[in-house]
Motif scaffolding. Sequence first.
Motif, short mmCIF file in Angstrom:
data_model
loop_
_atom_site.label_atom_id
_atom_site.label_comp_id
_atom_site.label_asym_id
_atom_site.label_seq_id
_atom_site.Cartn_x
_atom_site.Cartn_y
_atom_site.Cartn_z
N ARG A 43 -43.72 29.70 62.25
CA ARG A 43 -44.64 29.58 63.40
C ARG A 43 -43.94 29.92 64.71
O ARG A 43 -44.51 30.58 65.57
CB ARG A 43 -45.21 28.17 63.47
CG ARG A 43 -46.26 27.90 62.46
CD ARG A 43 -46.91 26.58 62.71
NE ARG A 43 -48.02 26.43 61.79
CZ ARG A 43 -48.46 25.30 61.35
NH1 ARG A 43 -47.92 24.17 61.76
NH2 ARG A 43 -49.48 25.25 60.52
N LEU A 46 -43.73 33.57 64.92
CA LEU A 46 -45.04 34.12 65.24
C LEU A 46 -45.40 33.95 66.72
O LEU A 46 -46.10 34.77 67.29
CB LEU A 46 -46.12 33.46 64.38
CG LEU A 46 -46.38 34.11 63.04
CD1 LEU A 46 -47.28 33.24 62.18
CD2 LEU A 46 -46.96 35.50 63.19
N VAL A 47 -44.95 32.89 67.32
CA VAL A 47 -45.18 32.68 68.76
C VAL A 47 -44.17 33.49 69.57
O VAL A 47 -44.53 34.14 70.56
CB VAL A 47 -45.06 31.17 69.11
CG1 VAL A 47 -45.07 30.96 70.60
CG2 VAL A 47 -46.19 30.40 68.46
N ALA A 93 -42.18 39.30 64.09
CA ALA A 93 -43.47 38.64 63.87
C ALA A 93 -44.30 39.31 62.79
O ALA A 93 -45.10 38.64 62.12
CB ALA A 93 -44.25 38.60 65.18
N HIS A 96 -44.50 37.84 59.14
CA HIS A 96 -45.18 36.54 59.10
C HIS A 96 -46.68 36.70 59.32
O HIS A 96 -47.48 35.99 58.71
CB HIS A 96 -44.58 35.60 60.15
CG HIS A 96 -43.13 35.33 59.89
ND1 HIS A 96 -42.70 34.55 58.84
CD2 HIS A 96 -42.01 35.75 60.52
CE1 HIS A 96 -41.39 34.49 58.84
NE2 HIS A 96 -40.95 35.22 59.85
N LEU A 97 -47.06 37.64 60.17
CA LEU A 97 -48.48 37.90 60.39
C LEU A 97 -49.13 38.43 59.13
O LEU A 97 -50.21 37.98 58.73
CB LEU A 97 -48.65 38.89 61.55
CG LEU A 97 -50.07 39.29 61.90
CD1 LEU A 97 -50.86 38.07 62.36
CD2 LEU A 97 -50.07 40.35 62.97
N ARG A 100 -49.57 35.62 56.63
CA ARG A 100 -50.71 34.77 56.99
C ARG A 100 -52.04 35.43 56.64
O ARG A 100 -52.94 34.78 56.13
CB ARG A 100 -50.68 34.46 58.48
CG ARG A 100 -49.75 33.36 58.83
CD ARG A 100 -50.47 32.46 59.76
NE ARG A 100 -49.74 31.23 59.89
CZ ARG A 100 -50.07 30.32 60.74
NH1 ARG A 100 -51.09 30.51 61.53
NH2 ARG A 100 -49.40 29.21 60.81
N ALA A 172 -53.26 34.06 70.59
CA ALA A 172 -52.28 34.02 69.50
C ALA A 172 -51.70 32.62 69.33
O ALA A 172 -51.52 32.13 68.22
CB ALA A 172 -51.17 35.03 69.74
N VAL A 176 -51.88 30.39 65.90
CA VAL A 176 -50.65 29.99 65.23
C VAL A 176 -50.52 28.46 65.18
O VAL A 176 -50.08 27.91 64.17
CB VAL A 176 -49.42 30.60 65.95
CG1 VAL A 176 -48.14 30.00 65.45
CG2 VAL A 176 -49.41 32.10 65.74
N CYS A 177 -50.92 27.80 66.23
CA CYS A 177 -50.76 26.34 66.29
C CYS A 177 -51.87 25.60 65.56
O CYS A 177 -51.80 24.37 65.44
CB CYS A 177 -50.67 25.90 67.74
SG CYS A 177 -49.17 26.51 68.54
#
Length: 178
Positions: A43, A46-47, A93, A96-97, A100, A172, A176-177
């Motif tokens: 995460r 991703l951020v 990123a 990971h994107l 997801r 975003a 993500v959160c």
Amino acid sequence: MALSRKAEVQEALDSSVQSLETPALPKAPPAELLSGQTGNNARAVLVGGPIAVGLAAIGLALFMARDNASGDLLLVLPVAASLLLLGLGIGSAWPHLLTRLMSAAPEGEKDITSAAISMVQLFGSGFGAALGGTIVNLAGLSQKGSTQGAINAANWLYSLFALVPIIANGPALLVVCS
């Protein structure tokens, strides 16, 4: 004990991939380190990736359009740092994107999701190229023999394109959160 057909195929694929890996083509250490993260670390990547892209875009907007007829290296270094940061942001990123997106796809629709990812990439590339071409032509690139026209076009291009990751970071973060 005989291997099943699926195991035979997998073993052949594994050996083919291993034969392609050579010491002459090492993996980028930051990308390898960041792409292997899981859980909260994933995460954070991703951020952090889009934030890095936003900072890089701001750096390009500030430092790219400079008249550097003498080839001064000090004027090129901030551009190089911005491009490096841009690559690290996207490269860290992206795995990971994709993970997801594929894990969120309903069972039986993973092929459609995979095709949609490629389609969105191609559409985004084409749209970005068209928009970039329009911006630079309207901003003065078409002025023949004009260094100032090229500098003005670059300023407009990178300044407007810097807005995209800045605007996109808010949504975003929410995704993500969640």
